[in-house]
Design a protein around this motif. Structure first.
Motif, short mmCIF file in Angstrom:
data_model
loop_
_atom_site.label_atom_id
_atom_site.label_comp_id
_atom_site.label_asym_id
_atom_site.label_seq_id
_atom_site.Cartn_x
_atom_site.Cartn_y
_atom_site.Cartn_z
N ILE A 1 7.29 29.99 18.37
CA ILE A 1 7.17 28.91 19.36
C ILE A 1 6.87 27.58 18.67
CG2 ILE A 1 5.73 28.02 21.24
CD1 ILE A 1 5.49 30.61 22.43
N ARG B 1 16.22 38.97 27.18
CA ARG B 1 16.52 37.67 27.79
C ARG B 1 16.44 36.54 26.76
NH1 ARG B 1 14.97 36.77 33.83
NH2 ARG B 1 15.13 38.86 34.72
N ALA C 1 6.77 39.90 31.78
CA ALA C 1 6.25 40.11 33.13
C ALA C 1 5.95 41.58 33.39
CB ALA C 1 7.22 39.54 34.18
N ASN C 2 5.41 42.25 32.39
CA ASN C 2 5.24 43.69 32.47
C ASN C 2 3.80 44.14 32.26
OD1 ASN C 2 6.31 46.53 32.32
ND2 ASN C 2 5.47 46.33 30.25
N ASN D 1 -0.60 31.22 20.90
CA ASN D 1 0.14 32.01 21.88
C ASN D 1 0.39 33.43 21.33
OD1 ASN D 1 1.76 30.80 24.53
ND2 ASN D 1 2.49 32.77 23.80
N LYS E 1 6.33 38.05 38.63
CA LYS E 1 7.62 38.44 38.04
C LYS E 1 8.38 37.21 37.55
CE LYS E 1 7.34 42.72 37.94
NZ LYS E 1 7.18 43.24 36.58
N TRP E 2 7.68 36.44 36.72
CA TRP E 2 8.30 35.25 36.12
C TRP E 2 8.67 35.56 34.67
CZ3 TRP E 2 3.89 31.66 38.17
CH2 TRP E 2 4.17 31.29 39.51
N TYR E 3 9.90 35.30 34.30
CA TYR E 3 10.38 35.59 32.94
C TYR E 3 10.66 34.32 32.13
CZ TYR E 3 11.13 40.34 34.71
OH TYR E 3 10.96 41.60 35.25
N GLY E 4 10.17 33.20 32.59
CA GLY E 4 10.53 31.93 31.95
C GLY E 4 9.79 31.67 30.65
N GLU E 5 9.99 30.46 30.12
CA GLU E 5 9.35 30.03 28.88
C GLU E 5 7.85 29.88 29.08
OE1 GLU E 5 11.04 28.24 26.00
OE2 GLU E 5 13.10 28.43 26.69
N ASN E 6 7.08 30.14 28.07
CA ASN E 6 5.63 29.89 28.16
C ASN E 6 5.01 29.51 26.83
OD1 ASN E 6 4.67 33.43 28.45
ND2 ASN E 6 6.49 32.49 27.66
N THR E 7 4.11 28.54 26.88
CA THR E 7 3.40 28.09 25.67
C THR E 7 1.96 27.77 26.00
OG1 THR E 7 5.44 26.91 25.11
CG2 THR E 7 3.55 26.58 23.66
N SER F 1 11.73 31.00 24.56
CA SER F 1 10.70 32.02 24.78
C SER F 1 10.90 32.61 26.17
CB SER F 1 9.29 31.43 24.64
OG SER F 1 9.00 30.54 25.71
N SER F 2 10.36 33.81 26.37
CA SER F 2 10.48 34.46 27.67
C SER F 2 9.35 35.47 27.81
CB SER F 2 11.82 35.19 27.78
OG SER F 2 11.84 36.00 28.94
N ASN F 3 8.84 35.61 29.03
CA ASN F 3 7.79 36.61 29.24
C ASN F 3 8.38 37.91 29.77
OD1 ASN F 3 5.27 37.95 30.42
ND2 ASN F 3 4.45 36.15 29.40
N GLY G 1 0.22 39.46 25.87
CA GLY G 1 0.45 38.49 26.92
C GLY G 1 1.90 38.56 27.39
N THR H 1 -1.17 33.39 30.92
CA THR H 1 0.23 33.17 31.32
C THR H 1 0.92 34.53 31.51
OG1 THR H 1 0.96 32.95 29.02
CG2 THR H 1 0.46 30.92 30.19
N GLY H 2 0.49 35.53 30.73
CA GLY H 2 1.01 36.88 30.91
C GLY H 2 0.64 37.42 32.28
N GLU H 3 -0.61 37.21 32.68
CA GLU H 3 -1.06 37.68 33.99
C GLU H 3 -0.27 37.00 35.11
OE1 GLU H 3 -2.72 40.23 34.50
OE2 GLU H 3 -4.46 40.45 33.21
N ILE I 1 -0.08 43.07 29.82
CA ILE I 1 -0.64 42.08 28.89
C ILE I 1 -0.75 42.61 27.46
CG2 ILE I 1 -1.85 40.64 30.56
CD1 ILE I 1 -4.45 42.16 29.63
N ASP J 1 14.14 33.79 38.58
CA ASP J 1 12.95 34.40 37.96
C ASP J 1 12.64 33.86 36.57
OD1 ASP J 1 14.88 35.68 36.49
OD2 ASP J 1 14.37 37.70 37.14
N ASP J 2 13.58 33.12 35.95
CA ASP J 2 13.25 32.54 34.64
C ASP J 2 13.30 31.02 34.66
OD1 ASP J 2 15.95 32.11 34.86
OD2 ASP J 2 16.44 32.83 32.85
N ALA K 1 2.76 35.79 34.86
CA ALA K 1 4.13 36.31 34.81
C ALA K 1 4.21 37.68 35.48
CB ALA K 1 4.60 36.40 33.35
N ILE K 2 3.21 38.52 35.21
CA ILE K 2 3.21 39.87 35.80
C ILE K 2 3.07 39.78 37.32
CG2 ILE K 2 1.90 42.03 35.96
CD1 ILE K 2 1.07 41.49 32.96
#
Lengths: 359, 214
Positions: free
Chosen positions: A133, A234, A219-220, A126, B124-130, A215-217, A349, B116-118, A222, B72-73, B120-121
């Motif tokens: 993670i 966050r 969303a901005n 990741n 507009k998801w800010y949650g956990e990702n693995t 963890s948190s993304n 990412g 997963t980044g794509e 890559i 959103d998360d 989220a973008i």
């Protein structure tokens, strides 16, 4: 109440030492692994890298073998091979020389052969937050999946692939990386392997308690960090909430601090938004370079050394504030009372991750 | 833990909740799918195959029940495959071994978690990702991680098995299987959840092979 989780260091293999003690000594003496390597880059350019000259043959396999053999010096074979022990591997590119084949296959085989562990190796890839993670995931496996011990291995080697890639992004510094400094120019790539043993009990005097992680993304973007530090903001808050401790209890932050203009700026904004700008903070990228999938693991090991020795290590390469938000960087290695430590990571990412440990 | 929706896309066709939605006619099936779904998202065209497949399969799932009502998360992203970013890795290697310069636009896709980044973008998801790597589709890994998420108070998880592999003859094998899981309520045990998951994918794979005569 969730059951307790403890982290103990297994080993650390880096250009500044093989084993925990050797690395501790180098860190304490301010020795960095970053050196200029002639003709290393694309078009034979010279770059500053933190690499190990003596890795023979397949460099990834040799590094992993060296680390596992060192682990066996301090952890009994009965523990490593136990059915209630499992391994988590954190790596961005694995054994990249094995492309077009399976770049994670050799690690699975080596771990199985050297430790005789019967379980499937869990692999996390990741980007640069893999290591943090992986430790968070290990805590989950311990708490909810019936394992007594989870062993986290963070590993990545420097390769043409990765070096040329960062070169193409103009992300490399033409001097050793200087995270958070006014004159920072980019990253220095590094290679390393770190191993952390995660267990339900304190196994050594230097074990620390794992409090929480998340963890948190962003969303901005890559490959570009968020301008507002949203994801990091966050995830730090979520991690602190999960630990149910006040912000004021955090004694030290081990930041990601790659040394690029935008990443370090983003982190400073996020820490300010979290009201953590006065907490002593460092980046270890000036010592080890950016070791990608290994970074989170090796940096948490150094956090454990800070707690064990009550010593904060300098943020090597930092001289003058170079972010719009001033954060409290550790300029010189010095003794300090260190009980609760926040570790953060951010990566491609849009990923951000954090964890909290306590003496 | 309950699967509330699933989608499946391969070069032959796209499925939603077990039903065939459309078959692809051309080599450029990803673009065809984009048009079928009437997407207006120019960033799509810059993405690698893993991200494209994932965005499309997520749109399919959202076509019958938006996820935008979640915080959103709130949605955790749990993805895995066998070959990481091997398809793009090979293209990136070609850029510096055969085309004269390492390509930055390819390099940024040489990590599997970029998808997963794509997502989220896009959403507009800010949650956990693995992102996990497993030798083959591993229903137990998903069941275990979903169970962990539920134990930690999670509510929804979007899971995916998204792979793109180039073999030595330059043949590309691609598959994208997404499933949305409601974590609370139904406390099905992990092994029966894993069996159900295997069955779901097996059915998709069978159904898909039945439609491959184009």
């Amino acid at each position: 109440m969730e059951s307790n989780v403890f982290l103990s260091y297994g080993t650390l293999v880096t250009p500044i030492g093989i084993g925990i003690d050797a690395n501790f000594k180098s860190l304490k003496n301010g020795i960095s692994g970053i050196q200029q390597k002639e003709h290393a880059g694309f078009k034979q350019e010279n770059w500053f890298l933190s690499t190990m000259e003596n890795l023979q043959g397949n460099r990834f396999n040799t590094l992993l073998e060296t680390a596992l053999n060192d682990l066996k010096k301090s952890y009994p074979e009965a523990l490593l091979s136990d059915q209630k022990t499992c391994f988590i591997l954190s790596s961005t590119k694995g054994n990249i020389d094995h492309l077009a084949g399976d770049v994670f296959a050799s690690a699975r085989t080596l771990i199985g052969n050297i430790t005789n562990n019967p379980n499937d190796v869990i692999v996390i890839s990741n980007a640069c937050i893999s290591g943090v993670i992986a430790i968070n995931t290990a805590a989950d496996y311990l708490r909810y999946s019936g394992f007594d011990t989870v062993i986290v291995i963070g590993i990545d080697v420097v390769s043409d692939f990765v070096l040329f890639g960062f070169q193409s992004l103009f992300a490399l510094s033409d001097e050793p990386a200087r995270p958070f400094d006014k004159n920072r120019k980019g990253i220095s790539l590094g290679e390393a392997c770190g191993i952390i043993v995660v267990s339900k009990e304190k196994t050594t005097a230097s074990s620390v308690e794992y409090l929480s992680g998340a963890s948190s993304n962003d969303a901005n973007h890559i490959s570009g960090p968020s301008r507002t530090g949203e994801g990091l903001f966050r995830v730090v808050n979520k991690t602190i909430e999960r630990a149910a401790i006040p912000h004021s209890e955090i004694d030290f932050i081990s930041a990601h601090g790659t040394g690029t203009l935008y990443n370090d700026e983003m982190e400073s904004i996020a820490f300010m938004r979290c009201e953590l700008q006065n907490v002593p903070t460092n980046s270890l990228k000036g010592f080890f370079g950016h070791t990608l999938g290994a970074a989170g693991v090796i940096e948490v090991i150094v956090c454990m050394l800070s707690i064990e020795h009550q010593l904060l290590f300098e943020s090597k390469g930092f001289e003058e504030t170079g972010t719009t938000q001033e954060i409290n960087l550790v300029k010189q290695t010095h003794p300090a009372s260190v009980k609760t430590v926040l570790k953060t990571a951010s990566g491609f990412g849009g990923g951000n991750a954090a964890l909290l440990i306590r003496k | 833990m309950k699967i509330t929706a699933s989608s499946y896309i391969t070069p032959t066709g796209a499925f939603l909740n077990g039903q065939l939605k459309f078959t692809f006619q051309s080599e450029n099936w990803l673009k065809e799918s984009y048009q079928q779904l009437e997407l207006d998202y120019p960033k799509f065209h810059k993405m690698d195959h893993l991200s494209k497949m994932t965005v499309l399969a997520t749109e399919l799932i959202q076509s019958e029940g938006s996820l935008s009502e979640l915080k959103d998360d709130e949605l955790e992203l749990l993805f895995a495959n066998t070959n990481a970013s091997q398809h793009t890795d090979m293209k990136f290697i070609e850029s510096y071994t055969q085309q004269g310069n390492p390509s930055p636009s390819l390099f940024v896709y040489t990590l599997p978690n970029i998808l997963t980044g794509e997502l989220a973008i896009r959403n507009k998801w800010y949650g956990e990702n693995t992102f996990f790597i497993a030798p083959q589709f591993d229903s137990n890994l998903f069941a275990e991680r979903l169970y962990h998420a539920s134990q930690k108070g999670g509510t929804w998880c979007l899971c995916g098995w998204v792979d793109s592999k180039v073999d030595e003859k330059n043949q590309v094998t691609e598959e994208c299987f997404l499933f949305l899981v409601a974590l609370n309520g139904n406390t099905a045990d992990r092994s029966s959840f894993a069996s159900a998951l295997n069955e779901l994918l097996t059915n998709y794979r069978k159904g898909n092979s039945g439609n491959s005569n184009r």
